[in-house]
Every structure is written in structure tokens, then in C-alpha cells.
Scaffold this active site. Structure first.
Site, PDB file in Angstrom:
ATOM      1  N   HIS A   5     -31.287 118.028 -71.968  1.00 55.89           N
ATOM      2  CA  HIS A   5     -31.295 119.455 -71.521  1.00 55.89           C
ATOM      3  C   HIS A   5     -31.618 120.155 -72.739  1.00 55.89           C
ATOM      4  O   HIS A   5     -31.681 121.440 -72.908  1.00 55.89           O
ATOM      5  CB  HIS A   5     -30.066 119.769 -71.209  1.00 55.89           C
ATOM      6  CG  HIS A   5     -29.409 118.867 -70.266  1.00 55.89           C
ATOM      7  ND1 HIS A   5     -28.472 117.856 -70.377  1.00 55.89           N
ATOM      8  CD2 HIS A   5     -29.766 118.883 -68.833  1.00 55.89           C
ATOM      9  CE1 HIS A   5     -28.218 117.401 -69.242  1.00 55.89           C
ATOM     10  NE2 HIS A   5     -29.021 117.930 -68.095  1.00 55.89           N
ATOM     11  N   THR A  91     -18.340 138.147 -72.733  1.00 57.54           N
ATOM     12  CA  THR A  91     -17.536 139.029 -72.147  1.00 57.54           C
ATOM     13  C   THR A  91     -16.343 138.411 -71.181  1.00 57.54           C
ATOM     14  O   THR A  91     -16.390 137.401 -70.932  1.00 57.54           O
ATOM     15  CB  THR A  91     -18.356 140.192 -71.109  1.00 57.54           C
ATOM     16  OG1 THR A  91     -19.107 139.556 -70.162  1.00 57.54           O
ATOM     17  CG2 THR A  91     -19.345 140.787 -72.096  1.00 57.54           C
ATOM     18  N   ASP A 205     -14.552 144.617 -68.217  1.00 59.76           N
ATOM     19  CA  ASP A 205     -13.781 145.540 -67.075  1.00 59.76           C
ATOM     20  C   ASP A 205     -12.246 145.031 -66.808  1.00 59.76           C
ATOM     21  O   ASP A 205     -11.990 143.972 -67.753  1.00 59.76           O
ATOM     22  CB  ASP A 205     -14.682 145.061 -65.683  1.00 59.76           C
ATOM     23  CG  ASP A 205     -14.776 143.602 -65.621  1.00 59.76           C
ATOM     24  OD1 ASP A 205     -13.667 143.186 -64.480  1.00 59.76           O
ATOM     25  OD2 ASP A 205     -15.464 142.968 -66.103  1.00 59.76           O
TER      26      ASP A 205
END
Length: 236
Positions: A5, A91, A205
Site C-alpha cells: 500500500h 477533526t 461540530d
């Protein structure tokens, strides 16, 4: 010495890697904050870069979303490329009512509904915790910059669209600060292979109140977090 990968050559990565989920965010960090930047991998468009920050060699690479993707890249970076420090930057959604949008959370520990750490720990519960030295370096950097941070547990969810909103009540009761999707897996990989890991996230949020940051606020807060984390990284 490409892995399945990662197609970087031996020595392409620095010992410390910033590890956002989004490969385009990795590109943004590299181009905005690092000097002498070189792209070192691009398999499946999971971009990785190495450059310098204030004279110290630093890498940044995307991890993808969720524990499985993050664990694949973390394992190959540690085992095949000799990476010593992995710092997830990203986040999260806040849970606790006293955590506000734009706050920065340092994941001292990571709860999860994933079974991945039980699989690696022979069916037992493993305490997925951050490395103390990395955590302390970021905390000290935050103090210097006057950045407000929260230190505590995050929750690494397998499901983004959760079918059980009542679980949020349990999380808040148990002091979980925010929900993201990678830290528990990253911490497990680091412990298994003898590396150091940390999760540093900004609150984009609030799951309970519905409050959200604007795109401009999100970018400003993210930039401040990256500078704080990079300043910590060069002390390692």
C-alpha cells in the site's frame, strides 16, 4: 522496498509522521507548512510527503477513514519504514456539553466499539492510550502558544451514521470528549509494534447541540493545531 500500500523507497519517511485521514489534507499540510517537500508515495492516491519544518525532517501521510485503513498504513509505516512517532491530526464531533466547537482535543485514551484491539489482545480489553512523551510535547507546545486544549478520552467509532444515538448519553456520562474514527486502532498498532502514537483533533461540530464551524473557522482552527503539533514534533 514498496509495501502493498506504500510505494516509497527505503528511508523516504522521517521518524515522525503527521497522519491526517484525508490525503488532500496531507498534501495541504506539506505544501503549507513544510519546506523542501517531496512526494514519496501515491498508491491508491493515499499521498505521503517528506520535508523539513524549522530544519527538522518531518513526514505527513493520509491514513484514510476508519480503523482498518488507518491500521494498514500505520503498520506498514512502522514495520517497513521505521517510523517511530505517528500523530493523527484531524477533526472530531464533540459529545460533552462543556466541549465547544473549535476546541482542540488530545486523545489521552481511545474507547471504541471496534473489536480490533480485542483481536490483537486475545479477547481481552486493551487500554488504548496515547504515548506520554508525545502527549506531553503537544501539551507544552499548546501552553507556549496559549492554545486552549482538552485532554481526555475520545471514542473511535466503526459507524459514521450511528443507529444508536442513546450511546451518546453513555459517552457523556463516562467523560468522553469527542467522537472520531481512528485513534483506538492507531494506538493498538503502535503498542503492538513498539512505536509511539497520539491523536490531536479539532472539534468541527457538536453532536449534541448541532453547532458547526464554518469552513473558514475550520481551516483557521486546523492550521493553529498543525503549527502547535509541528512545534511539538521537532522536540522529539
Amino acid at each position: 522496498m514498496a509495501t502493498p500500500h506504500i510505494n516509497a523507497v527505503e528511508g523516504a519517511f522521517a521518524e515522525t509522521v503527521l497522519f491526517p485521514g484525508d490525503p488532500l489534507r496531507a498534501k495541504y499540510i506539506a505544501e503549507t507548512f513544510l519546506e523542501n517537500v517531496e512526494q514519496v508515495t501515491d498508491v491508491r492516491n493515499m499521498l505521503g510527503f517528506t520535508g523539513t519544518y524549522k530544519g527538522k525532517r518531518i513526514s505527513v501521510m493520509g491514513s484514510g477513514m476508519g480503523i482498518p485503513s488507518c491500521s494498514i498504513y500505520a503498520t506498514e509505516l512502522i514495520k517497513d519504514y521505521g517510523v517511530k512517532n505517528l500523530i493523527r491530526v484531524g477533526t472530531c464531533g464533540a459529545i460533552s456539553t462543556d466541549v465547544k466547537v473549535r476546541d482542540v482535543i488530545i486523545g489521552m485514551g481511545a474507547c471504541t466499539d471496534s473489536q480490533v484491539n480485542r483481536l490483537r489482545f486475545k479477547g481481552q480489553d486493551f487500554a488504548a492510550i496515547a504515548n506520554y512523551e508525545l502527549m506531553n510535547a503537544v501539551i507544552e507546545s499548546a501552553k507556549v502558544k496559549g492554545t486552549k486544549i482538552r485532554v481526555g478520552n475520545v471514542f473511535s467509532a466503526d459507524l459514521f451514521y450511528t443507529p444508536d444515538p442513546q450511546m451518546f448519553d453513555v459517552m457523556e456520562k463516562m467523560g468522553v470528549l469527542g467522537v472520531e474514527m481512528e485513534a483506538a486502532g492507531l494506538y493498538g498498532v503502535a503498542h503492538e509494534f513498539g512505536a509511539r502514537a497520539l491523536c490531536v483533533v479539532t472539534v468541527s461540530d457538536h453532536i449534541r447541540t448541532g453547532e458547526k464551524t464554518t469552513s473558514e473557522e475550520r481551516q483557521t482552527t486546523f492550521n493553529d493545531m498543525i503549527v502547535m503539533t509541528l512545534d511539538a514534533a521537532i522536540t522529539l
